[in-house]
Structures are given as C-alpha cells and as structure tokens.
Design an enzyme around this catalytic site. Sequence first.
Site, PDB file in Angstrom:
ATOM      1  N   SER A 209      -3.037   3.386  -4.677  1.00 46.92           N
ATOM      2  CA  SER A 209      -2.609   3.281  -3.276  1.00 46.92           C
ATOM      3  C   SER A 209      -1.743   2.042  -3.087  1.00 46.92           C
ATOM      4  CB  SER A 209      -3.843   3.243  -2.376  1.00 46.92           C
ATOM      5  OG  SER A 209      -3.470   3.393  -1.027  1.00 46.92           O
ATOM      6  N   ASN A 210      -1.544   1.610  -1.857  1.00 47.57           N
ATOM      7  CA  ASN A 210      -0.754   0.409  -1.585  1.00 47.57           C
ATOM      8  C   ASN A 210      -1.347  -0.335  -0.393  1.00 47.57           C
ATOM      9  OD1 ASN A 210       0.526   1.440   0.929  1.00 47.57           O
ATOM     10  ND2 ASN A 210       1.331   2.960  -0.506  1.00 47.57           N
ATOM     11  N   HIS A 211      -0.718  -1.457  -0.023  1.00 44.32           N
ATOM     12  CA  HIS A 211      -1.306  -2.341   0.991  1.00 44.32           C
ATOM     13  C   HIS A 211      -0.935  -1.995   2.427  1.00 44.32           C
ATOM     14  CE1 HIS A 211      -3.052  -5.091  -1.826  1.00 44.32           C
ATOM     15  NE2 HIS A 211      -1.901  -5.213  -2.480  1.00 44.32           N
ATOM     16  N   SER A 212      -0.322  -0.858   2.669  1.00 39.29           N
ATOM     17  CA  SER A 212       0.086  -0.553   4.045  1.00 39.29           C
ATOM     18  C   SER A 212      -1.134  -0.534   4.972  1.00 39.29           C
ATOM     19  CB  SER A 212       0.767   0.820   4.070  1.00 39.29           C
ATOM     20  OG  SER A 212       0.930   1.236   5.403  1.00 39.29           O
ATOM     21  N   ALA A 277       3.634   4.643   4.218  1.00 41.79           N
ATOM     22  CA  ALA A 277       4.017   4.155   2.894  1.00 41.79           C
ATOM     23  C   ALA A 277       3.445   5.158   1.895  1.00 41.79           C
ATOM     24  CB  ALA A 277       3.441   2.767   2.663  1.00 41.79           C
TER      25      ALA A 277
END
Length: 402
Positions: A209-212, A277
């Site tokens: 995943s990502n930090h959005s 994102a």
Amino acid sequence: MNLQGKRILLGVTGSIAAYKSAHLTRLLIKSGAEVQIIMSTSALDFITPLTLATLSKRPVFSDFSDKKTGEWHNHVELGLWADLFVVAPLSANSLAKFANGLCDNLLAATYLSARCPVMLAPAMDLDMYQHPAVRANLKRLSSFGNTLLDAESGELASGLSGQGRMMEPEHILAQVEIFFARKKDFQGKKVLITLGPTQEALDPVRFISNHSSGKMGLAIANAFKSRGAEVFLVAGPIALPLNPSDFHLRNVKSADDMYRAAQELHPKMDFCVFAAAVADYAPAQVAPEKIKKNDAEMSILLKKNVDIALELGKVKRPGQIHVGFALETENEEQHAKGKLERKNFDLIVLNSARDTGAGFQHDTNRVKIIHQDGRMTDSGLVLKSEVAEMILDEIKKAPVWI
Ligand code: CTP
C-alpha cells in the site's frame, strides 16, 4: 451587516475563555445576527448572564425553567429556531456530554435537539486538549457532522504555552460568515470522488500500500457537499472522521475493487475527481496461505493494475468533467500535463513531493491546478479545505461547465 436576519444560538460553557464569548456576542450582533445565548451551569461561574444578556439584547437561558416565574425554556424550540448553533467556548466536560448524548443541563439538551449545523470551539489546557479521551470525543462530534473550530496556539490561562486557546472571536466570526456566505453552486450535481490508498494483497495477512491519508479527497468531498452537490465516495482504507449521512460511501480495498465501484457509478456523474493514490502494481499471485520466511531473499512478481482514471477517461461523455491528481518529484509540470492529456482530464491538480508541509498525511497542501488549455493557478501553502474550495472554483472555469 452581512449576518442580517441570521439566527444564531450561542452556547457558553465553563471555561476561562467564557469571557471571550462577550466579545463574540458583540461581533455577531454588530454583524446583524440575532443571538440567543444558553449558558451551561458552570459557565455561570465564569461570566455573568447580565453581561451576555445586555450584549445579546435577549434574556440568557441556563436552566430548563425560570425558578421564579416557572417559565419553561423549551430546548426543542430553541434548537429549531436557530440557523446555526455555535458553542464557544466548549469545555472538556461539555464536549464529553455532547459526545455521549448526556443532557443534564439546558445547553446539552438543546445540542441534542438542534437540527441546524453546529460549530464547536473547544478551549482547554494544553494536556487536556491532547488527551486521547478529548481527541476521541472531538473525532466523534466531527463524525456527527459538527464543524470543529480548532483551538489556537499561544499562552494559556494555566501559564503553559501551546494549543488549547479558544479560537479568537474575530476568527469565529469569519467562520460564521463563511458558513452563511457559502455558495450552493453545485446544487443538483452528482460527483464521484476516489480517495485514500489501495491495498494489494500478498497473502491472507499482508498487503502492498502507500501513505495516502485520504485527507485531500475528503476535503474536496466536504467542499462539494457544502456547495450543494450529491457526493459519492469510493474510498480505499482510510481512518478519517466522515459523516456517513453526508455521503454515499463505498469502502473498497484493492485497485480492482475501486475500479468496479467507480465504473458502476460513473455514467450518472457530472464530475469525477480521482484523488485516490491507487497502487500502480499488485502481486501477480495472492498466496492462499501466509508466506513463510524460508529463504534469505525473496522476490515478488508484480502485475500492472487497472488505471481507473485512464479507463473512465475513455468513456467520458460530453459535459462530464474529470479532475485528476499528479504527485511528482521532478519535471513536475511536464509530467502532470502528460497525464492530463493521456487520461483525458479537464484539469489536473499537481502536488510537488518537494514542498514542505504539503502532500500525504499533512493538513496543508500546495498545488498547481492546470487546465487542458494550459491555464494554471498556484494555491500557495494553505489548508487542504482551502485547496478544495479552489479546485471547485477552477472546475467552474472549465470550458464544458455551463
Ligand atoms: N490513477 C488511477 N488509477 C491508477 C493510477 C492512477 O485512477 N491505477 C489516477 C490517480 O487517482 C490520479 C492520476 O491517475 O488522479 C494520476 O496518478 P499518478 O499515480 O500520479 O499517475 P500514474 O499514472 O500512476 O503515473 P506514475 O505513477 O508513473 O507517475
């Protein structure tokens, strides 16, 4: 006199900042508002009803009935009378009551009865304001749709210095004016917003995943909602307080789920804002069991995910407006303009990953909004809520907007 004829209930609770409510009352009255004040029982220890009654030109209520005349102060009627309910200052104690539905005084009962929008200006000491119990209560009230007028930083009555001071009366007045001046220029329009990250499963317990945080997407959603639009959210996993009654919400995890949900909604929409994102790649295989750590190294084969904005851009119908986002680290404008063309956006919001205070997780952002014809607006570093308002204003400048 821009609040002429507006009916404002002003709740005052037991905080040292209660003395500022006299100034706030004066400002509201000078702007033309009708102000009815309700004090909590403990507010009476901090400021006299006489001061507030004189300034508001109305009797101040604090009990359910007048002990001398027996007159009943009807909290339901008070709640229905108002166009806006402002509680300033809001003490930790009243906050806890509001968050839990307690109503052992007239003010708390009126809070439960009010149908109008509510603005809350907390005021308390530094450590109280940061306490998890207070944070949780504030979050809860925000999830009910109440607007929080965040405490300001500075010297506190305790001698400590930090966040906790009630928002200055002039700033509260500005928020009230913004509230009443709000345009309903998106009334009757439908908007789809993708927001947050996506999670791409690796095995039953892991994902990529990502930090959005979804904050920018939610700020845009709030702006559309308050300007009259019907808002459809397709949200990846986010942990934000959002009022479920304000939006049609679809919670999704992976890019594929997000695409399916967005694709289904897309034909009915007037606007689509692609703020998510979305993970560009996902593991080619999802292991059916938890992957064991056997080898010193391991590789994961990734496959390209569906590009939601690109695919929906291909089926955009005349009159529909698509807004995209681009987060870039180099050749920013060039890359953003490339995405604008490729994905058939009407405008693109460019975030530079190099701006301090901007981007993922922050409450502030700095963006450039670029139109298809090359026109560009720089927001400067401002709150995400202000960026959201600017994006809506720019949408109205798109050639297809009539
Ligand atoms: N987007 C999307 N689906 C994807 C990837 C991106 O809908 N699978 C949308 C984003 O929501 C954003 C825009 O496309 O509005 C641009 O996203 P970004 O990640 O900046 O661009 P990419 O096309 O993924 O290009 P790159 O990661 O190579 O910069």
